[in-house]
Motif scaffolding. Structure first.
Motif, PDB file in Angstrom:
ATOM      1  N   ALA A  69      -3.951   6.554  -1.346  1.00 32.71           N
ATOM      2  CA  ALA A  69      -2.719   6.519  -0.561  1.00 32.71           C
ATOM      3  C   ALA A  69      -3.014   7.002   0.844  1.00 32.71           C
ATOM      4  O   ALA A  69      -4.004   7.705   1.089  1.00 32.71           O
ATOM      5  N   VAL A  70      -2.130   6.638   1.744  1.00 38.80           N
ATOM      6  CA  VAL A  70      -2.059   7.284   3.056  1.00 38.80           C
ATOM      7  C   VAL A  70      -1.055   8.423   2.921  1.00 38.80           C
ATOM      8  O   VAL A  70       0.012   8.251   2.307  1.00 38.80           O
ATOM      9  N   PRO A 103       0.828  -1.198   0.000  1.00 38.83           N
ATOM     10  CA  PRO A 103       0.000   0.000   0.000  1.00 38.83           C
ATOM     11  C   PRO A 103       0.874   1.265   0.000  1.00 38.83           C
ATOM     12  O   PRO A 103       1.908   1.322   0.672  1.00 38.83           O
ATOM     13  N   LEU A 104       0.444   2.283  -0.756  1.00 38.08           N
ATOM     14  CA  LEU A 104       1.250   3.485  -0.939  1.00 38.08           C
ATOM     15  C   LEU A 104       1.127   4.418   0.264  1.00 38.08           C
ATOM     16  O   LEU A 104       0.017   4.733   0.724  1.00 38.08           O
ATOM     17  N   VAL A 105       2.286   4.876   0.759  1.00 40.30           N
ATOM     18  CA  VAL A 105       2.363   5.888   1.820  1.00 40.30           C
ATOM     19  C   VAL A 105       3.161   7.059   1.263  1.00 40.30           C
ATOM     20  O   VAL A 105       4.355   6.914   0.961  1.00 40.30           O
ATOM     21  N   LEU A 106       2.507   8.204   1.106  1.00 40.72           N
ATOM     22  CA  LEU A 106       3.135   9.401   0.544  1.00 40.72           C
ATOM     23  C   LEU A 106       3.673  10.265   1.675  1.00 40.72           C
ATOM     24  O   LEU A 106       2.930  10.616   2.599  1.00 40.72           O
ATOM     25  N   LEU A 107       4.959  10.629   1.606  1.00 38.74           N
ATOM     26  CA  LEU A 107       5.637  11.375   2.661  1.00 38.74           C
ATOM     27  C   LEU A 107       5.941  12.785   2.161  1.00 38.74           C
ATOM     28  O   LEU A 107       6.607  12.946   1.130  1.00 38.74           O
ATOM     29  N   VAL A 108       5.473  13.796   2.899  1.00 35.06           N
ATOM     30  CA  VAL A 108       5.568  15.195   2.468  1.00 35.06           C
ATOM     31  C   VAL A 108       6.350  15.992   3.508  1.00 35.06           C
ATOM     32  O   VAL A 108       5.934  16.099   4.667  1.00 35.06           O
ATOM     33  N   VAL A 122      -4.521  10.037   7.210  1.00 37.57           N
ATOM     34  CA  VAL A 122      -3.564  11.147   7.253  1.00 37.57           C
ATOM     35  C   VAL A 122      -2.836  11.164   8.592  1.00 37.57           C
ATOM     36  O   VAL A 122      -3.448  11.054   9.657  1.00 37.57           O
ATOM     37  N   ALA A 123      -1.505  11.295   8.519  1.00 33.07           N
ATOM     38  CA  ALA A 123      -0.675  11.463   9.715  1.00 33.07           C
ATOM     39  C   ALA A 123      -0.007  12.823   9.665  1.00 33.07           C
ATOM     40  O   ALA A 123       0.541  13.217   8.627  1.00 33.07           O
ATOM     41  N   MET A 124      -0.050  13.527  10.788  1.00 34.69           N
ATOM     42  CA  MET A 124       0.503  14.874  10.883  1.00 34.69           C
ATOM     43  C   MET A 124       1.592  14.899  11.946  1.00 34.69           C
ATOM     44  O   MET A 124       1.352  14.517  13.090  1.00 34.69           O
ATOM     45  N   LEU A 125       2.785  15.336  11.561  1.00 37.91           N
ATOM     46  CA  LEU A 125       3.940  15.357  12.451  1.00 37.91           C
ATOM     47  C   LEU A 125       4.331  16.797  12.752  1.00 37.91           C
ATOM     48  O   LEU A 125       4.427  17.630  11.837  1.00 37.91           O
TER      49      LEU A 125
END
Length: 327
Positions: A100-101, A30-35, A126-129
């Motif tokens: 994607a996540v 599964p796709l995890v997009l990192l921004v 969605v994950a927020m850091l």
């Protein structure tokens, strides 16, 4: 040296509304997009790419438009939030995926949250850091930032005037970045009671308040060379343009005023990060603003650059959260 098997990374340029977006991938699943955020690049995820790949995910870290090998449009309005969300959506599709996540740090956290709001058909979680979600609302951002700091000037206002921060940073990109990273890192940040590094004294620069010791423990000379080398090549205007479109975003996103993010979500903050302490009310509002929140974590003794300061903790929290998501 950085702990990642560089030969397992795949670099590609994909078409996007920016023109092209640079993507660095590792793994399958599964796709995890990192921004990433400011002032960084895909390289800020160098520890998470192999960790997510090992956990069975296709991790893809991008250079946001204006950074690195991605396109750098000239017009400041090209850096509006809707444009960044369109880039992220285009990357998902260019990689052959429908969903994607999305995981974001700093400005990337805002991009991730808005991606979830604007394209819920694409971004399923969605994950927020570092920077907690705060819905659009309140007065115009430039008005808010101009009122902060008394005689001192808040760094966001300082960044908003075209050319001004460039004149401070670009003569010594590497030295400036080292100081900025150190100023917001747990082990090198100014002592309590020292002038805050987020403000500029009248007639001064941001750098005046940066610590002057060594690099933070998470950043070695080779890593700094990677970050600095990109900005020495591209200049800083593309990265700073994000700060110069905040009022435009406030206008563009009026229809999202107060909107909650309903997808499954995650927040990770650093206990010593001003983004966590200054935005404590936003974290407190998560039951309303993030009704899909799965978990929220504050890492003790951690500053702003948490996926680099605490890579093992960040990787563990992310993979535990991802594993628990609906398939």
């Amino acid at each position: 040296m950085s702990q990642h098997p560089a030969n397992d990374l795949t670099h590609r340029l994909v078409p996007s509304p920016a023109g092209r977006t640079h993507v660095v991938e590792q793994g399958s699943g599964p796709l995890v997009l990192l921004v990433h955020g400011f002032p960084e690049s895909w390289y800020s995820w160098r520890h998470q790419l192999p960790a997510l790949a090992a956990a069975g995910y296709r991790a893809a870290a991008i250079d946001v438009r204006g950074y690195g090998r991605s396109s750098r449009p000239a017009a400041p309005e090209a850096y509006r939030m809707r444009e960044l969300v369109a880039d992220a959506t285009a990357v998902v599709h260019a990689l052959g995926e429908r969903t994607a996540v999305v995981v974001g740090h700093d400005w990337g956290s805002a991009v991730a949250a808005n991606a979830a709001l604007i394209r819920p058909d694409v971004f399923r979680a969605v994950a927020m850091l570092s920077v907690p979600y705060a819905p659009r609302g309140g007065p115009r951002p430039s008005t808010v930032f101009a009122s902060m700091g008394g005689d001192d000037e808040f760094y966001v206002s300082y960044f908003q005037e075209p050319g001004r921060a460039e004149a401070e940073i670009e003569p010594d990109v590497r030295g400036w970045l080292a100081g900025f990273y150190a100023a917001l890192s747990a082990d090198t940040m100014p002592a309590p009671g020292a002038p805050l590094p987020h403000f500029v004294s009248p007639g001064g620069t941001l750098r005046d308040r940066f610590p002057t010791g060594g690099l933070p423990a998470w950043l070695n000379e080779t890593d700094l060379d990677v970050f600095a080398g990109e900005f020495e090549r591209t200049g800083m205007s593309g990265a700073l343009a994000r700060y110069r479109t905040m009022d435009r975003d406030w206008e563009d996103l009026a229809g999202l005023d107060g909107a909650p993010v309903t997808q499954p979500s995650l927040f990770i903050g650093g206990a010593l990060d001003a983004s966590t302490t200054w935005m404590a009310d936003a974290i407190g509002a998560f039951p309303v603003t993030l009704p899909g929140l799965v978990s929220s974590h504050i890492l003790e003794g951690c500053g702003h650059w948490l996926q680099q300061e605490r890579p093992a903790d960040t990787g563990r929290i992310l993979t535990d959260w991802l594993t628990a998501l609906p398939k």
